[in-house]
Design a protein around this motif. Sequence first.
Motif, PDB file in Angstrom:
ATOM      1  N   PRO A  10      29.669  52.539  16.246  1.00 37.97           N
ATOM      2  CA  PRO A  10      29.961  52.723  17.707  1.00 37.97           C
ATOM      3  C   PRO A  10      31.039  51.830  18.164  1.00 37.97           C
ATOM      4  CG  PRO A  10      28.037  51.474  17.610  1.00 37.97           C
ATOM      5  CD  PRO A  10      28.324  51.579  16.235  1.00 37.97           C
ATOM      6  N   LEU A  11      31.705  52.355  19.126  1.00 34.99           N
ATOM      7  CA  LEU A  11      32.689  51.713  19.837  1.00 34.99           C
ATOM      8  C   LEU A  11      32.390  51.762  21.544  1.00 34.99           C
ATOM      9  CD1 LEU A  11      36.541  51.604  19.331  1.00 34.99           C
ATOM     10  CD2 LEU A  11      35.787  52.165  21.703  1.00 34.99           C
ATOM     11  N   HIS A  12      31.835  50.447  22.075  1.00 38.73           N
ATOM     12  CA  HIS A  12      31.695  50.559  23.340  1.00 38.73           C
ATOM     13  C   HIS A  12      32.581  49.403  24.387  1.00 38.73           C
ATOM     14  CE1 HIS A  12      27.550  51.352  21.858  1.00 38.73           C
ATOM     15  NE2 HIS A  12      27.979  52.519  22.049  1.00 38.73           N
ATOM     16  N   ARG A  13      32.699  50.222  25.312  1.00 38.91           N
ATOM     17  CA  ARG A  13      33.595  49.338  26.480  1.00 38.91           C
ATOM     18  C   ARG A  13      32.891  48.013  26.819  1.00 38.91           C
ATOM     19  NH1 ARG A  13      34.198  48.175  32.184  1.00 38.91           N
ATOM     20  NH2 ARG A  13      36.446  48.313  32.781  1.00 38.91           N
ATOM     21  N   CYS A  14      33.470  46.796  26.834  1.00 36.20           N
ATOM     22  CA  CYS A  14      32.996  45.551  27.168  1.00 36.20           C
ATOM     23  C   CYS A  14      33.458  45.333  28.721  1.00 36.20           C
ATOM     24  CB  CYS A  14      33.519  44.279  26.464  1.00 36.20           C
ATOM     25  SG  CYS A  14      32.798  42.843  26.913  1.00 36.20           S
ATOM     26  N   ASP A  15      32.238  45.373  29.581  1.00 36.62           N
ATOM     27  CA  ASP A  15      32.598  45.152  31.081  1.00 36.62           C
ATOM     28  C   ASP A  15      33.148  43.847  31.387  1.00 36.62           C
ATOM     29  OD1 ASP A  15      31.876  47.984  31.511  1.00 36.62           O
ATOM     30  OD2 ASP A  15      29.772  47.256  32.099  1.00 36.62           O
ATOM     31  N   TYR A  16      32.611  42.703  30.705  1.00 36.83           N
ATOM     32  CA  TYR A  16      32.947  41.477  31.018  1.00 36.83           C
ATOM     33  C   TYR A  16      34.257  41.133  30.477  1.00 36.83           C
ATOM     34  CZ  TYR A  16      33.318  36.542  29.451  1.00 36.83           C
ATOM     35  OH  TYR A  16      33.977  35.264  29.401  1.00 36.83           O
ATOM     36  N   SER A  18      36.762  43.526  29.899  1.00 37.72           N
ATOM     37  CA  SER A  18      37.457  44.426  30.756  1.00 37.72           C
ATOM     38  C   SER A  18      37.995  43.887  32.153  1.00 37.72           C
ATOM     39  CB  SER A  18      37.171  45.756  30.874  1.00 37.72           C
ATOM     40  OG  SER A  18      36.760  46.367  29.355  1.00 37.72           O
ATOM     41  N   SER A  19      36.637  43.161  32.585  1.00 37.26           N
ATOM     42  CA  SER A  19      37.036  42.700  34.089  1.00 37.26           C
ATOM     43  C   SER A  19      37.796  41.487  33.939  1.00 37.26           C
ATOM     44  CB  SER A  19      35.637  42.308  34.522  1.00 37.26           C
ATOM     45  OG  SER A  19      35.830  41.703  35.913  1.00 37.26           O
ATOM     46  N   LYS A  20      37.464  40.682  32.974  1.00 36.57           N
ATOM     47  CA  LYS A  20      38.282  39.304  33.029  1.00 36.57           C
ATOM     48  C   LYS A  20      39.624  39.449  32.789  1.00 36.57           C
ATOM     49  CE  LYS A  20      38.111  35.064  30.329  1.00 36.57           C
ATOM     50  NZ  LYS A  20      37.705  34.428  29.173  1.00 36.57           N
ATOM     51  N   CYS A  23      41.896  44.967  32.048  1.00 32.97           N
ATOM     52  CA  CYS A  23      42.393  46.173  31.388  1.00 32.97           C
ATOM     53  C   CYS A  23      41.123  46.886  30.684  1.00 32.97           C
ATOM     54  CB  CYS A  23      43.554  45.973  30.148  1.00 32.97           C
ATOM     55  SG  CYS A  23      42.966  44.618  28.968  1.00 32.97           S
ATOM     56  N   GLN A  24      41.224  47.722  29.810  1.00 26.84           N
ATOM     57  CA  GLN A  24      40.287  48.365  29.114  1.00 26.84           C
ATOM     58  C   GLN A  24      40.005  47.584  27.830  1.00 26.84           C
ATOM     59  OE1 GLN A  24      37.872  50.643  29.960  1.00 26.84           O
ATOM     60  NE2 GLN A  24      37.784  52.249  28.175  1.00 26.84           N
ATOM     61  N   ILE A  25      38.898  47.109  27.502  1.00 21.58           N
ATOM     62  CA  ILE A  25      38.519  46.505  26.366  1.00 21.58           C
ATOM     63  C   ILE A  25      37.391  47.090  25.622  1.00 21.58           C
ATOM     64  CG2 ILE A  25      38.233  44.190  25.257  1.00 21.58           C
ATOM     65  CD1 ILE A  25      39.967  42.876  26.955  1.00 21.58           C
ATOM     66  N   SER A  26      37.548  47.608  24.646  1.00 20.58           N
ATOM     67  CA  SER A  26      36.261  48.038  23.757  1.00 20.58           C
ATOM     68  C   SER A  26      36.183  47.190  22.293  1.00 20.58           C
ATOM     69  CB  SER A  26      36.583  49.538  23.393  1.00 20.58           C
ATOM     70  OG  SER A  26      36.692  50.279  24.580  1.00 20.58           O
ATOM     71  N   ILE A  27      34.683  47.103  22.288  1.00 16.75           N
ATOM     72  CA  ILE A  27      34.484  46.379  20.865  1.00 16.75           C
ATOM     73  C   ILE A  27      33.981  47.542  19.714  1.00 16.75           C
ATOM     74  CG2 ILE A  27      32.886  44.848  19.854  1.00 16.75           C
ATOM     75  CD1 ILE A  27      34.444  43.767  22.266  1.00 16.75           C
ATOM     76  N   ASN A 286      49.742  34.795  27.347  1.00 13.55           N
ATOM     77  CA  ASN A 286      51.243  34.959  27.108  1.00 13.55           C
ATOM     78  C   ASN A 286      52.080  36.430  27.030  1.00 13.55           C
ATOM     79  OD1 ASN A 286      51.569  31.902  26.496  1.00 13.55           O
ATOM     80  ND2 ASN A 286      50.256  32.389  24.667  1.00 13.55           N
ATOM     81  N   ASN A 287      51.295  37.341  27.344  1.00 12.68           N
ATOM     82  CA  ASN A 287      51.694  38.549  27.585  1.00 12.68           C
ATOM     83  C   ASN A 287      51.254  39.437  28.445  1.00 12.68           C
ATOM     84  OD1 ASN A 287      53.047  38.961  24.586  1.00 12.68           O
ATOM     85  ND2 ASN A 287      51.282  37.826  24.250  1.00 12.68           N
ATOM     86  N   THR A 288      52.030  40.361  29.018  1.00 11.29           N
ATOM     87  CA  THR A 288      51.284  41.255  30.291  1.00 11.29           C
ATOM     88  C   THR A 288      50.617  42.398  29.770  1.00 11.29           C
ATOM     89  OG1 THR A 288      53.314  40.587  31.500  1.00 11.29           O
ATOM     90  CG2 THR A 288      52.119  42.689  32.233  1.00 11.29           C
ATOM     91  N   VAL A 289      49.357  42.419  30.299  1.00 12.98           N
ATOM     92  CA  VAL A 289      48.416  43.525  29.983  1.00 12.98           C
ATOM     93  C   VAL A 289      48.223  43.984  31.314  1.00 12.98           C
ATOM     94  CG1 VAL A 289      47.662  42.861  27.705  1.00 12.98           C
ATOM     95  CG2 VAL A 289      46.423  42.042  29.753  1.00 12.98           C
ATOM     96  N   ASP A 290      47.706  45.575  31.354  1.00 14.51           N
ATOM     97  CA  ASP A 290      47.440  46.017  32.831  1.00 14.51           C
ATOM     98  C   ASP A 290      46.346  47.098  32.324  1.00 14.51           C
ATOM     99  OD1 ASP A 290      48.874  48.555  32.078  1.00 14.51           O
ATOM    100  OD2 ASP A 290      50.694  47.557  32.738  1.00 14.51           O
ATOM    101  N   MET A 291      45.962  47.923  33.607  1.00 15.50           N
ATOM    102  CA  MET A 291      44.712  48.780  33.423  1.00 15.50           C
ATOM    103  C   MET A 291      45.079  50.032  32.588  1.00 15.50           C
ATOM    104  SD  MET A 291      42.173  47.480  34.686  1.00 15.50           S
ATOM    105  CE  MET A 291      40.997  48.984  34.685  1.00 15.50           C
ATOM    106  N   ARG A 292      46.305  50.272  32.231  1.00 10.87           N
ATOM    107  CA  ARG A 292      46.935  51.290  31.394  1.00 10.87           C
ATOM    108  C   ARG A 292      46.588  51.079  30.021  1.00 10.87           C
ATOM    109  NH1 ARG A 292      52.613  51.660  33.615  1.00 10.87           N
ATOM    110  NH2 ARG A 292      52.453  49.502  33.552  1.00 10.87           N
ATOM    111  N   ASP A 293      46.256  49.689  29.621  1.00 12.37           N
ATOM    112  CA  ASP A 293      46.028  49.284  28.017  1.00 12.37           C
ATOM    113  C   ASP A 293      44.693  49.359  27.674  1.00 12.37           C
ATOM    114  OD1 ASP A 293      48.837  48.482  27.733  1.00 12.37           O
ATOM    115  OD2 ASP A 293      48.530  46.516  28.794  1.00 12.37           O
ATOM    116  N   HIS A 294      44.534  49.679  26.518  1.00 11.15           N
ATOM    117  CA  HIS A 294      43.115  49.949  26.042  1.00 11.15           C
ATOM    118  C   HIS A 294      43.204  48.944  24.472  1.00 11.15           C
ATOM    119  CE1 HIS A 294      39.527  52.736  24.721  1.00 11.15           C
ATOM    120  NE2 HIS A 294      39.200  51.416  24.494  1.00 11.15           N
TER     121      HIS A 294
END
Length: 322
Positions: A10-16, A18-20, A23-27, A286-294
Motif C-alpha cells: 500500500p501507499l498511504h497519505r501521511c497526515d502528520y 503532509s501538515s508539517k 504538501c502531499q506526502i505518502s508512504i 533548503n528547498n521550496t515545496v508546496d501543496m502541488r508537490d506529491h
Amino acid sequence: MNTSIFGNTPLHRCDYLSSKYQCQISIKKEYFNPNQTAKDRAAWYMVKDAIAKKLIKPDDILVEASSGNTGIGIAYLAKQLGYRSCIFVTQNCSKEKLRSLENLGAKIVHCDNSNGLLDKNSTQYRAWSFAQMNRNSYYTDQYNNPENSRAHYETTGPEIWQQTSGKITHFFAGLGTTGTVSGIGKYLKEKDNGIKVLGIEPKGSILAPYKATGKVPTSDTVMEKIEGIGRKFVPGIFDTMAVDQILQVERSPTVQTALAYYQHTGMLTGFSSAAILAGLEDYCRNNTVDMRDHIVLLFADYGDRYLHSLYHSLTTKNSVYD
C-alpha cells in the motif's frame, strides 16, 4: 509457491508529514511484504533468476552478504523452495533480524564489516569466498546482481506511478545496495524526467561524493552507523543517472526524528526509514515545496526490527508497548 504475495504494497497519505511540510506526502509501506521488507522483491527476483538459469539445484546453499533484510528474504525462499541458506552479517546486525534468520533455519556468519570484496574481513568477500569453496552453493550477490534493481524497475516503480496516478513529484529512498533507488528511479524518470529522485545515506558514506565527482573518495572517513544504508564501496548495480541528489544524514538526528515520528503517529519506522525522515527535513528546509508537490517516501521495513538499537530509549520505559 504463490509469488503474488510479493509486492502490491500500500501507499498511504501521511497526515502528520503532509501538515508539517505543507504538501502531499505518502508512504510506500514495503513492510507489507511477507517478511516485512522491500528486500523480499529483490530476493525473489535473484532466486527465480538462478532457478531459471539452472544455477542451483535442490538442497543447494543460497549465500548472501546482508545487513539482515535481504538475508531474511533469501532464507525464507530457501526454506520454502527446498534449499539451504548461509547469510553473512556484520556485528551490528540487529538482534531482531538475527532471530528471524535463526527461525528460518539460516546459518549465520558474523563478519567485521561490509566494506566490499577488497576487504577480506567483509561480509561480501567472505560470502563470495564461501560460495567459491563450496560447489553446492550460489552467491546471490545483491550488490552486483542486476535482478536486484530489475525487481524494483518492474514492480515497485510501476506500483508507485499507478498509486499516485502519475502525480508524484519527489521520491525518497535509502541507499544500501542501491537496487531500490536505481530500479524505481529509472522507471519514474522514464515516465516523467521532472520527478526528483533523492537518495539518503549516512554521513561518511561514499555514494554522495561518487555521484558528484564520478570518483571514489580516497579518504577513509568514518561512516555514521545507520543500519541498512551507507557504503564504503560502489555497488555494481548503482545507476547514478536514476538519482538526482544524495543527501547525507547523521545518526543522532535520525534517531530523534524516529522518536518524534512515533510520538506523533504511533508508528515505528525502520532505521533507513528514519534516515529518510531526517533527509526529508533537510531537503524541505533548503528547498521550496508546496501543496502541488506529491512526495513519496519508501519505508523499507518496520521499526520492530530495531527495538534494541533505534528505540532503546522507549523500550526501557516500555512505552512502545503502551
